[in-house]
Design a protein around this motif. Sequence first.
Motif, mmCIF file in Angstrom:
data_model
loop_
_atom_site.group_PDB
_atom_site.id
_atom_site.type_symbol
_atom_site.label_atom_id
_atom_site.label_comp_id
_atom_site.label_asym_id
_atom_site.label_seq_id
_atom_site.Cartn_x
_atom_site.Cartn_y
_atom_site.Cartn_z
ATOM 1 N N ALA A 1 -61.640 -6.654 7.884
ATOM 2 C CA ALA A 1 -60.413 -6.892 8.656
ATOM 3 C C ALA A 1 -59.202 -6.627 7.755
ATOM 4 N N ARG A 2 -58.206 -6.000 8.308
ATOM 5 C CA ARG A 2 -57.006 -5.678 7.530
ATOM 6 C C ARG A 2 -55.791 -6.297 8.196
ATOM 7 N N SER A 3 -54.710 -6.418 7.415
ATOM 8 C CA SER A 3 -53.485 -6.979 7.994
ATOM 9 C C SER A 3 -52.943 -6.010 9.025
ATOM 10 N N PRO A 4 -52.468 -6.546 10.154
ATOM 11 C CA PRO A 4 -51.898 -5.650 11.162
ATOM 12 C C PRO A 4 -50.649 -4.936 10.641
ATOM 13 N N PHE A 5 -50.423 -3.743 11.137
ATOM 14 C CA PHE A 5 -49.222 -2.995 10.748
ATOM 15 C C PHE A 5 -48.000 -3.574 11.448
ATOM 16 N N GLY A 6 -46.902 -3.642 10.716
ATOM 17 C CA GLY A 6 -45.645 -4.062 11.335
ATOM 18 C C GLY A 6 -44.883 -5.091 10.530
ATOM 19 N N ALA A 7 -45.574 -5.815 9.642
ATOM 20 C CA ALA A 7 -44.891 -6.827 8.826
ATOM 21 C C ALA A 7 -45.541 -6.891 7.441
ATOM 22 N N LEU B 1 -57.448 12.166 10.664
ATOM 23 C CA LEU B 1 -57.764 12.416 12.079
ATOM 24 C C LEU B 1 -57.558 11.154 12.912
ATOM 25 N N ALA B 2 -57.779 9.988 12.301
ATOM 26 C CA ALA B 2 -57.641 8.725 13.033
ATOM 27 C C ALA B 2 -56.179 8.457 13.408
ATOM 28 N N VAL B 3 -55.258 8.821 12.506
ATOM 29 C CA VAL B 3 -53.843 8.509 12.767
ATOM 30 C C VAL B 3 -53.313 9.243 14.013
ATOM 31 N N PRO B 4 -53.538 10.558 14.147
ATOM 32 C CA PRO B 4 -53.028 11.187 15.374
ATOM 33 C C PRO B 4 -53.688 10.652 16.637
ATOM 34 N N LEU B 5 -54.904 10.146 16.534
ATOM 35 C CA LEU B 5 -55.529 9.525 17.717
ATOM 36 C C LEU B 5 -54.727 8.298 18.137
ATOM 37 N N ALA B 6 -54.309 7.514 17.148
ATOM 38 C CA ALA B 6 -53.487 6.332 17.444
ATOM 39 C C ALA B 6 -52.167 6.758 18.088
ATOM 40 N N VAL B 7 -51.579 7.828 17.561
ATOM 41 C CA VAL B 7 -50.294 8.284 18.102
ATOM 42 C C VAL B 7 -50.470 8.763 19.543
ATOM 43 N N CYS B 8 -51.528 9.501 19.808
ATOM 44 C CA CYS B 8 -51.792 9.969 21.183
ATOM 45 C C CYS B 8 -51.851 8.782 22.141
ATOM 46 N N GLU B 9 -52.616 7.765 21.759
ATOM 47 C CA GLU B 9 -52.785 6.627 22.675
ATOM 48 C C GLU B 9 -51.480 5.855 22.854
ATOM 49 N N ALA B 10 -50.698 5.749 21.772
ATOM 50 C CA ALA B 10 -49.414 5.043 21.877
ATOM 51 C C ALA B 10 -48.498 5.775 22.857
ATOM 52 N N VAL B 11 -48.403 7.086 22.694
ATOM 53 C CA VAL B 11 -47.526 7.877 23.571
ATOM 54 C C VAL B 11 -47.991 7.768 25.019
ATOM 55 N N ASP C 1 -56.162 -0.454 15.431
ATOM 56 C CA ASP C 1 -57.490 -0.160 15.957
ATOM 57 C C ASP C 1 -58.105 1.059 15.259
ATOM 58 N N TRP C 2 -57.346 2.154 15.199
ATOM 59 C CA TRP C 2 -57.974 3.404 14.733
ATOM 60 C C TRP C 2 -58.250 3.444 13.238
ATOM 61 N N VAL C 3 -57.463 2.747 12.413
ATOM 62 C CA VAL C 3 -57.774 2.813 10.975
ATOM 63 C C VAL C 3 -59.058 2.065 10.652
ATOM 64 N N SER C 4 -59.508 1.225 11.565
ATOM 65 C CA SER C 4 -60.759 0.495 11.319
ATOM 66 C C SER C 4 -61.917 1.044 12.139
ATOM 67 N N PRO D 1 -65.121 3.182 13.405
ATOM 68 C CA PRO D 1 -66.231 3.870 12.748
ATOM 69 C C PRO D 1 -66.002 5.390 12.771
ATOM 70 N N LEU D 2 -66.486 6.057 11.723
ATOM 71 C CA LEU D 2 -66.246 7.500 11.600
ATOM 72 C C LEU D 2 -66.743 8.261 12.820
ATOM 73 N N SER D 3 -67.892 7.824 13.370
ATOM 74 C CA SER D 3 -68.464 8.549 14.510
ATOM 75 C C SER D 3 -67.529 8.483 15.733
ATOM 76 N N ARG D 4 -66.839 7.351 15.872
ATOM 77 C CA ARG D 4 -65.906 7.213 17.006
ATOM 78 C C ARG D 4 -64.685 8.129 16.801
ATOM 79 N N VAL D 5 -64.245 8.226 15.551
ATOM 80 C CA VAL D 5 -63.096 9.092 15.258
ATOM 81 C C VAL D 5 -63.455 10.546 15.577
ATOM 82 N N VAL D 6 -64.626 10.976 15.121
ATOM 83 C CA VAL D 6 -65.033 12.371 15.362
ATOM 84 C C VAL D 6 -65.157 12.625 16.863
ATOM 85 N N ALA D 7 -65.783 11.698 17.587
ATOM 86 C CA ALA D 7 -66.002 11.905 19.025
ATOM 87 C C ALA D 7 -64.671 11.969 19.773
ATOM 88 N N GLU D 8 -63.760 11.083 19.457
ATOM 89 C CA GLU D 8 -62.485 11.082 20.190
ATOM 90 C C GLU D 8 -61.626 12.282 19.787
#
Length: 248
Positions: A4-10, A81-91, A172-175, A177-184
């Motif tokens: 578990a990692r600290s959430p982004f934003g603070a 690859l995970a970061v642009p997935l997060a950006v896509c979902e945010a947009v 969500d996306w920085v944590s 699994p690699l297989s989920r990142v590749v699939a998405e």
Amino acid sequence: MVEARSPFGAPRRHYRLVDSTNERARELAATGAPGGTIVTADEQISGRGRRGRHWSAPAGKALLVSAILSPLCAEDALLPLAVPLAVCEAVESLAPIRCRIKWPNDVWSDERKVAGVLIEAQPPDWAVIGIGLNVSIEPDEFPDDLRHPATSVGHGVATERVLEATCARLDDWVSAPLSRVVAEFEARDALRGRRVGWTGAGGVDGEGSGVADGIDERGNLLVLTADGQRLSLGSGEVTLTVDRSTRE
Ligand code: BTN
């Protein structure tokens, strides 16, 4: 399993005007700022893009954020690859548009670039995830010399909401699994089936062209060449051009 990692934003440091949020975040990371820290700005004087390019945006009309991920672990191998997935979902959570990704990490909407990602890292200690996301830039406010046409999320969407959504999806996306990142990524791959050209050294000599054929498990771009080879291109090695006439 990623810890578990600290959430982004603070904590958050915001500048009205700054040289580069990535530069400020790197400085903070190097002096021990915790993971989750973000640096934002209304405007940058020397915003950095990939491959030494300049990144500019009119004041207050783009999300300019650099987020510190620390420490790094083996699962972060596909962070680019995970970061642009997060950006896509945010947009997509804020506007009625569908986003795809031009490998490795440009976010496109309807064939136009809406966001770019620049990750600078000092493994295993930290990575700075820099995101430039066009929120309400008018078409005539984009520089004439852009390599790819650009677009914005849309008017009426507040940059702060884009920031909140981006941080939440990054958590969500920085944590993931690699297989989920590749699939998405495969599901959002804007290049598959399109003719691409590249220049660069590394594992691939000089320059070449072929048809994009997805990515491998390391996040490299697979390309089929005319002579039947299947090459794997690393994002650090090549500069890519996309033939806009061969859309499939
Ligand atoms: C690219 O597409 O070339 C990547 C652009 C990344 C730009 C962002 S804006 C916020 C952060 N600070 C920078 O100096 N660069 C990134």
